[in-house]
Design a protein around this motif. Structure first.
Motif, PDB file in Angstrom:
ATOM      1  N   SER A  94     -37.036  23.137   4.701  1.00 28.66           N
ATOM      2  CA  SER A  94     -37.524  24.355   5.354  1.00 28.66           C
ATOM      3  C   SER A  94     -36.872  25.603   4.777  1.00 28.66           C
ATOM      4  CB  SER A  94     -37.239  24.283   6.863  1.00 28.66           C
ATOM      5  OG  SER A  94     -35.855  24.108   7.103  1.00 28.66           O
ATOM      6  N   ASP A 146     -41.229  20.045   0.489  1.00 28.09           N
ATOM      7  CA  ASP A 146     -41.221  21.174   1.421  1.00 28.09           C
ATOM      8  C   ASP A 146     -41.122  20.625   2.839  1.00 28.09           C
ATOM      9  OD1 ASP A 146     -43.785  20.355   2.237  1.00 28.09           O
ATOM     10  OD2 ASP A 146     -44.813  22.092   1.363  1.00 28.09           O
ATOM     11  N   ALA A 147     -41.376  21.439   3.812  1.00 31.66           N
ATOM     12  CA  ALA A 147     -41.164  21.032   5.206  1.00 31.66           C
ATOM     13  C   ALA A 147     -42.080  19.892   5.637  1.00 31.66           C
ATOM     14  CB  ALA A 147     -41.362  22.232   6.128  1.00 31.66           C
TER      15      ALA A 147
END
Length: 363
Positions: free
Chosen positions: A287, A63-64
């Motif tokens: 993102s 994930d980010a």
């Protein structure tokens, strides 16, 4: 559906853009175009059938902020599955997702190992961050641990110049790509800007992700060498927001990102017109949300790629490029069924009627 059950897919089966059949059968999880003798426990699915969609730039396990727990990776993979994505080229992840290979209900993944980036020249917690003298060794490591691909970060913000610039000297990247090829792996690279492209292609790279920096000088080079691009237009759509966030600290970079965004469709269409292979990828898992494959196909059409060619970039052509079967006799039954003809309107891809993975109807 039991292991002994037979699935009958009828309507229009798009084995290829021009190879359309009336039906197929699924026996023991595999495709057949002959009715199995004595079949009784039959489930029928009707509609327009395509090979399971391909997302050739997706990050399961990321994930980010970096690697995610297995339960989050599972949710990411399930989201892609529900969108009809049944084959993923995972273009870099720090997470070990090999456990997914044992799950018959999750998409198949072709891994590129972990990103390889220059020190402090990529998103924190994503990549092996190294210097050029170590590039060959790390490429060899990821070539051995991946599924036939290695992912480099080709350019990123240089804090001294305040703009995008190439990460690797040409000699280092040429040696690294040669080592990957010796080990039987292909190499791809994240590239937003113009500077790194010629060196990477002339060094023998196989693919470039994003490729927003393509110009009339480098497009013919890509075409002549057969270097593919995965434009990730659903990700490039975020460039104005990124540029706004970096305006104060990196004004040159912000202006550059806006320019790359403004000409994104022209860039992709020019590459396609020149004969550069183009494939669908969403860049999900950083993102961006998962499950955006239909939106990416629609973006390629907006860029000017003919609908059937955009469809091939996530089905027949993409599977051939990655060395995986489509709706072939004896192949694993990974397919998606739609209400209408996706060749006529790719927006049909946004609403799968049924998803069939390893011969089981799961959606």
């Amino acid at each position: 559906m039991s292991d002994r059950a037979v699935l009958h897919v009828k309507g229009r089966v798009l084995v290829g853009p021009d190879d359309v059949r009336d039906e197929l059968w699924v026996v023991g999880g595999r495709i057949s175009y002959e009715r199995p003798p004595g079949a009784r426990d039959i489930r029928t699915v009707e509609g327009w059938a395509l090979p399971g969609l391909v997302d050739a730039h997706c990050h399961v396990g990321l994930d980010a902020h970096g690697p995610v727990p297995d339960d989050v990776s599972e949710k990411q993979a399930l989201t892609d599955r529900e969108a009809g994505t049944l084959l993923i080229r995972d273009a870099g992840s720090p997470s070990d997702t090999r456990w997914i290979d044992d799950r018959a209900d999750l998409p198949k993944i072709i891994r590129a190992g972990r990103h390889i980036a220059r020190t402090r020249r990529y998103i924190r917690n994503y990549a092996h961050e190294i210097e050029p003298e170590d590039l060959v060794a790390y490429v060899a490591q990821e070539a051995r641990s991946g599924d036939g691909w290695v992912k480099l970060v080709g350019d990123w913000i240089d804090r001294e110049t305040g703009d995008l610039s190439a990460c690797w000297p040409r000699e280092a990247v040429a040696a690294a790509i040669a080592e990957a090829h010796r080990l039987g792996a292909r190499v791809t690279a994240h590239c937003f800007a113009e500077d790194s492209l010629r060196d990477l292609v002339e060094a023998g790279i196989d693919c470039v992700e994003h490729a927003t920096g393509l110009t009339e000088e480098t497009i013919p080079l890509f075409a002549s060498r057969g270097v593919a691009i995965v434009p990730t237009l659903v990700n490039i759509a975020t460039f104005p927001q990124l540029a706004a966030g970096g305006e104060t600290k990196f004004p040159r970079w912000s202006a550059h990102m806006r320019t790359l965004h403004e000409r994104r469709y022209d860039t992709v269409r020019a590459a396609y017109d020149a004969g550069v292979p183009v494939y669908v990828g969403t860049d999900a898992g950083g993102s961006l949300a998962h499950g955006l494959v239909a939106g990416e196909v629609a973006e390629l059409v907006t860029a000017g790629i003919p609908p059937v060619e955009a469809l091939s970039a996530t089905t027949w052509g993409a599977r051939r490029w990655l060395g995986r079967p489509g709706l072939d006799e004896g192949a694993p039954a990974d397919l998606v069924v739609y209400e209408g003809d996706p060749r006529a309107d790719v927006r049909v891809l946004a609403a799968p009627r049924r998803v069939v993975l390893n011969g089981r109807v799961i959606g």
